[in-house]
Design an enzyme around this catalytic site. Structure first.
Site, PDB file in Angstrom:
ATOM      1  N   ALA A  62     134.734 -25.230  51.582  1.00  9.91           N
ATOM      2  CA  ALA A  62     134.660 -24.332  52.751  1.00  9.91           C
ATOM      3  C   ALA A  62     134.367 -22.902  52.296  1.00  9.91           C
ATOM      4  CB  ALA A  62     135.968 -24.391  53.537  1.00  9.91           C
ATOM      5  N   LYS A 104     132.820 -21.946  49.587  1.00  8.84           N
ATOM      6  CA  LYS A 104     131.470 -21.841  49.019  1.00  8.84           C
ATOM      7  C   LYS A 104     130.386 -21.980  50.102  1.00  8.84           C
ATOM      8  CE  LYS A 104     132.743 -21.045  44.808  1.00  8.84           C
ATOM      9  NZ  LYS A 104     132.419 -19.750  44.174  1.00  8.84           N
ATOM     10  N   GLY A 121     134.825 -10.941  37.850  1.00 11.97           N
ATOM     11  CA  GLY A 121     135.367 -12.104  37.122  1.00 11.97           C
ATOM     12  C   GLY A 121     134.549 -12.493  35.919  1.00 11.97           C
ATOM     13  N   TYR A 164     137.848 -25.333  48.627  1.00 12.80           N
ATOM     14  CA  TYR A 164     136.803 -24.760  47.772  1.00 12.80           C
ATOM     15  C   TYR A 164     135.418 -24.903  48.435  1.00 12.80           C
ATOM     16  CZ  TYR A 164     134.136 -24.068  43.409  1.00 12.80           C
ATOM     17  OH  TYR A 164     133.269 -23.618  42.446  1.00 12.80           O
TER      18      TYR A 164
HETATM   19  P1  NAD Z   1     136.366 -19.604  35.186  1.00  9.96           P
HETATM   20  O1  NAD Z   1     137.705 -20.026  35.673  1.00  9.96           O
HETATM   21  O2  NAD Z   1     135.988 -19.896  33.773  1.00  9.96           O
HETATM   22  O3  NAD Z   1     136.128 -18.071  35.493  1.00  9.96           O
HETATM   23  C1  NAD Z   1     136.480 -17.510  36.732  1.00  9.96           C
HETATM   24  C2  NAD Z   1     136.523 -16.011  36.590  1.00  9.96           C
HETATM   25  O4  NAD Z   1     136.962 -15.450  37.818  1.00  9.96           O
HETATM   26  C3  NAD Z   1     137.507 -15.558  35.520  1.00  9.96           C
HETATM   27  O5  NAD Z   1     136.933 -14.507  34.789  1.00  9.96           O
HETATM   28  C4  NAD Z   1     138.705 -15.061  36.338  1.00  9.96           C
HETATM   29  O6  NAD Z   1     139.431 -14.036  35.701  1.00  9.96           O
HETATM   30  C5  NAD Z   1     137.999 -14.536  37.561  1.00  9.96           C
HETATM   31  N1  NAD Z   1     138.882 -14.393  38.709  1.00  9.96           N
HETATM   32  C6  NAD Z   1     139.648 -15.350  39.311  1.00  9.96           C
HETATM   33  N2  NAD Z   1     140.335 -14.811  40.340  1.00  9.96           N
HETATM   34  C7  NAD Z   1     139.993 -13.489  40.380  1.00  9.96           C
HETATM   35  C8  NAD Z   1     140.359 -12.402  41.210  1.00  9.96           C
HETATM   36  N3  NAD Z   1     141.239 -12.551  42.227  1.00  9.96           N
HETATM   37  N4  NAD Z   1     139.824 -11.190  40.954  1.00  9.96           N
HETATM   38  C9  NAD Z   1     138.947 -11.010  39.955  1.00  9.96           C
HETATM   39  N5  NAD Z   1     138.561 -11.998  39.134  1.00  9.96           N
HETATM   40  C10 NAD Z   1     139.086 -13.217  39.343  1.00  9.96           C
HETATM   41  O7  NAD Z   1     135.314 -20.307  36.165  1.00  9.96           O
HETATM   42  P2  NAD Z   1     133.711 -20.475  36.076  1.00  9.96           P
HETATM   43  O8  NAD Z   1     133.452 -21.924  35.930  1.00  9.96           O
HETATM   44  O9  NAD Z   1     133.122 -19.529  35.117  1.00  9.96           O
HETATM   45  O10 NAD Z   1     133.319 -20.067  37.574  1.00  9.96           O
HETATM   46  C11 NAD Z   1     132.680 -18.860  37.922  1.00  9.96           C
HETATM   47  C12 NAD Z   1     132.135 -18.973  39.330  1.00  9.96           C
HETATM   48  O11 NAD Z   1     131.197 -20.045  39.385  1.00  9.96           O
HETATM   49  C13 NAD Z   1     133.215 -19.296  40.371  1.00  9.96           C
HETATM   50  O12 NAD Z   1     132.909 -18.624  41.576  1.00  9.96           O
HETATM   51  C14 NAD Z   1     133.070 -20.795  40.546  1.00  9.96           C
HETATM   52  O13 NAD Z   1     133.536 -21.215  41.797  1.00  9.96           O
HETATM   53  C15 NAD Z   1     131.569 -20.946  40.407  1.00  9.96           C
HETATM   54  N6  NAD Z   1     131.122 -22.308  40.069  1.00  9.96           N
HETATM   55  C16 NAD Z   1     131.508 -22.918  38.914  1.00  9.96           C
HETATM   56  C17 NAD Z   1     131.043 -24.203  38.633  1.00  9.96           C
HETATM   57  C18 NAD Z   1     131.415 -24.938  37.378  1.00  9.96           C
HETATM   58  O14 NAD Z   1     131.067 -26.112  37.255  1.00  9.96           O
HETATM   59  N7  NAD Z   1     132.060 -24.323  36.413  1.00  9.96           N
HETATM   60  C19 NAD Z   1     130.205 -24.856  39.544  1.00  9.96           C
HETATM   61  C20 NAD Z   1     129.839 -24.202  40.715  1.00  9.96           C
HETATM   62  C21 NAD Z   1     130.302 -22.924  40.960  1.00  9.96           C
END
Ligand code: NAD
Length: 248
Positions: free
Chosen positions: A158, A160, A13, A156
């Site tokens: 759960a 994480k 991703g 979400y």
């Molecule tokens: P984002 O939505 O900008 O990016 C998510 C990425 O995951 C994208 O590239 C998307 O294409 C990919 N993706 C989604 N479903 C997919 C699948 N089935 N197969 C392959 N790729 C897939 O989100 P982000 O904020 O960059 O989040 C990235 C990670 O960090 C996630 O796991 C999110 O839960 C975690 N996270 C984000 C935050 C935040 O505040 N942004 C906080 C804590 C954790």
């Protein structure tokens, strides 16, 4: 810096947000990089071109992290293209936020499939390669809400929290083979995932953070670089909170 020189990493991703930030920091540090994207083919191809400018081997793959078959195919393809895998970063994730009252079974299951099953799928698929090499570093992107819970995010949170249990178990199971497994719990990181939120909510969040700002993808990427690289060779089974001091 070239902390990952000669190493090959897979990041799931990586077409945008935190995944893209990790991809950029990894190639700047000399990593050869295989990354995945789901639907945004154009973005994936553009990113591949951009990352190649740093001079290492880079390839993007369209792959659905929630499907075991895709994970197995991906690992086989990366081995064919790169010859080796040293690091896996499980970053792909989605949200489907709503109160429990309104949460459908489908909303619950999909978030678990994409966020948690994906980590199982990739770890399981890469396990044999890491065991043969007697080396490997896995970094799973969890969240502070996986540590402390959050109203409106039961699915979400759960998923994480599940990642944290999985990470600790894998660290215990594979440590004797020099395979490390750690998790990062980001706090509020400003990406497209959070850009949909209204400005008032976002300002309130920033105020509540001891460092008084949201994090950037690069803040998470730097922690990921540390856990992926040999700098953290004696660190496994840990959760690193990257949250501006939100969790103490
Ligand atoms: P984002 O939505 O900008 O990016 C998510 C990425 O995951 C994208 O590239 C998307 O294409 C990919 N993706 C989604 N479903 C997919 C699948 N089935 N197969 C392959 N790729 C897939 O989100 P982000 O904020 O960059 O989040 C990235 C990670 O960090 C996630 O796991 C999110 O839960 C975690 N996270 C984000 C935050 C935040 O505040 N942004 C906080 C804590 C954790």
């Amino acid at each position: 810096m070239s902390l990952l020189k000669g190493k090959t990493a897979i990041i799931t991703g990586a077409s945008k947000g935190i995944g893209k930030g990790i991809a950029e920091v990894f190639v700047k540090n000399g990593a050869n990089l295989a990354f995945t994207y789901l639907s945004s083919v154009e973005r994936g191809q553009a990113l591949e071109k951009e990352l190649k400018e740093h001079g290492t081997q880079v390839k993007g793959y369209r792959s659905d992290a929630s499907k075991m078959e895709d994970a197995e195919d991906l690992v086989a393809q990366v081995i064919e293209d790169f010859g080796v895998i040293d690091i896996v970063v499980n970053n792909a994730g989605i949200t489907k936020d709503t109160l429990l009252m309104r949460m459908t079974e489908e909303d619950f299951n999909r978030v678990i499939e994409v966020n948690l099953n994906s980590v199982f799928n990739m770890t399981k698929s890469v396990q044999r390669t890491f065991l043969k090499q007697r080396a490997g570093s896995i970094v799973n992107i969890s969240s502070v809400v996986g540590v402390k819970g959050n109203a409106g995010q039961a699915n979400y949170s759960a998923s994480k929290a599940g990642i944290i249990g999985f990470t600790k178990s894998v660290a215990l199971e594979l440590g004797s083979r020099n395979i490390r497994c750690n998790a990062i719990a980001p706090g509020f990181i400003e990406t497209e995932m959070t850009a949909v939120l209204d400005e008032t909510t976002v300002s309130q969040w920033r105020e509540g953070i001891p460092l008084k700002r949201g994090g950037s993808p690069e803040d998470v990427a730097n922690a990921c670089l540390f856990l992926a690289s040999d700098l953290s060779n004696y660190i496994s089974g840990q959760v690193l909170n990257v949250c501006g001091g939100m969790l103490t």
